[in-house]
Design a protein around this motif. Structure first.
Motif: not given
Length: 389
Positions: A181-185, A190-192
């Motif tokens: 799974x992936x998370x980002x802000x 954008x990368x997520x």
């Protein structure tokens, strides 16, 4: 799950006393401008109309020089677990905390600018080993973006968000995590998004505070609040994004100041923490001075002010307008974030939104501003994502 490879090496940070003394000497010798001409304004956003107020800057510079303890943060990083590996000839630094739980899910957390891995140090343990046995657990990986922190600085162009996303797939594979799974802000969001859109066979699903819609959508049918979001986002990019245009067009020029002057670096970054946080006057209402200085000092000691700014040169406005995300997605839009896209717009790109959140408080740095809520929201969002996969 494949076995980890030997290409990953343990890493520890140990900054010399000489480097810290040099920082303090530069702070003591700093030359400051006169006060802003809106000085005397009552506490509130207006006080920051021309940038960081002189009195606030003097106060935190004095604290940075006389009381701030870098070794405390350095020891925290070393306790979490730091590593490096080389991908496409570039050294990548990352934090890695494996959960004690057999049912844990691999999770990659990606920061943005002007953030760093400092955004996640207070939540990694809770995510990896929650006290509540019914809460989901995660094997947490938090890499430093290329040109940030203890990752290497790219010597050539090309390290934009598409290449970074591909590198994250390699990184997770080296750790034995074929699916994750992936998370980002911010840039991490954008990368997520690119990760999920380009590598759906590896990405179980995503949680993000970034939900940029494809261009050209109409406001017809939006609610009043949704229209307000689009107006605020438009206002941000047209009136408050000079920093992004500078870093997207002339990162080298601003980079000299960011690498040479700790006060210049602090002001450049503190301005964004102030403007983008859900506070009435100062970012220190919700984020500690120490945590912001951890972030700024990491930039300073690694001399990454210029190299970090170049992510804008590489990727500003580069998100593929036709990219679609078909893996399950959980999206949370905080009220004081700088980009807020309504759900009808977001779902034109994110085709399987399984959870949509819009809390009452929080800004661009939720893991620092509202860490307890952030952890709970991330858990609930990823639980929905994993249930839908």
């Amino acid at each position: 799950m494949t076995r980890p490879t030997s290409d990953v090496q343990a890493f520890e940070t140990h900054v010399s006393d000489a480097d810290l003394e040099d920082l303090r000497a530069r702070l003591a010798a700093s030359r400051l401008p006169e006060a802003e001409t809106v000085r005397g304004a009552a506490p509130g956003p207006r006080r920051w109309d021309q940038g960081v107020p002189l009195a606030d800057l003097i106060d935190i510079v004095n604290y940075w020089r006389t009381e701030y303890d870098w070794q405390r943060f350095e020891a925290h990083l070393n306790r979490i677990g730091q590593y490096r590996t080389t991908i496409d000839d570039l050294g990548i630094h990352f934090l890695h905390r494996r959960s004690a739980r057999a049912d844990a899910t691999p999770l990659i957390l990606t920061h943005g600018w002007p953030g760093s891995i400092a955004e996640f140090v207070d939540v990694i343990d809770d995510l990896a080993n929650p006290e509540d046995s019914d809460a989901p657990a995660f094997h947490v990986v938090a890499p430093s973006l290329p040109g940030f922190g203890y990752s290497d600085k790219p010597a050539t162009t090309g390290w934009g968000t598409e290449k970074i996303a591909a590198a994250w797939v390699q990184l997770m594979g080296r750790l034995g995590y074929d699916r994750f799974a992936a998370h980002g802000g911010d840039w991490g969001g954008n990368i997520t998004t690119v990760l999920a859109g380009r590598f759906p066979d590896h990405v179980l699903g995503i949680h993000t505070t970034f939900a940029e819609a494809p261009p050209g959508l109409t406001t017809d049918g939006l609610t009043a609040i949704e229209r307000e979001w689009t107006e605020e986002t438009h206002d941000f990019w047209h009136h408050r994004a000079a920093y992004a245009k500078q870093q997207a067009t002339r990162p080298q020029t601003i980079g000299y100041s960011l690498v040479d002057s700790p006060v210049g670096l602090l002001a450049w970054i503190l301005d964004k923490f102030a403007e983008w946080s859900d506070t009435s006057d100062s970012p220190f209402e919700t984020i500690s001075r120490d945590r912001i200085l951890d972030d700024v000092t990491l930039y300073w000691l690694t001399r990454t002010g210029a190299s970090a700014a170049r992510i804008y040169y590489e990727s500003h406005n580069s998100l593929d307008p036709d990219l679609r995300v078909d893996v399950p997605s959980a999206i949370t839009i905080y009220p004081r974030d700088i980009e807020k896209y309504p759900r009808p717009w977001a779902q034109q790109r994110y085709r399987r939104i399984v959870r949509w959140g819009s809390p009452e408080t929080g800004g661009h740095f939720p893991s620092l501003e509202v860490p307890d809520y952030f952890v709970q929201d991330l858990r609930e969002g990823l639980s929905a994502v994993l249930a839908a996969d």
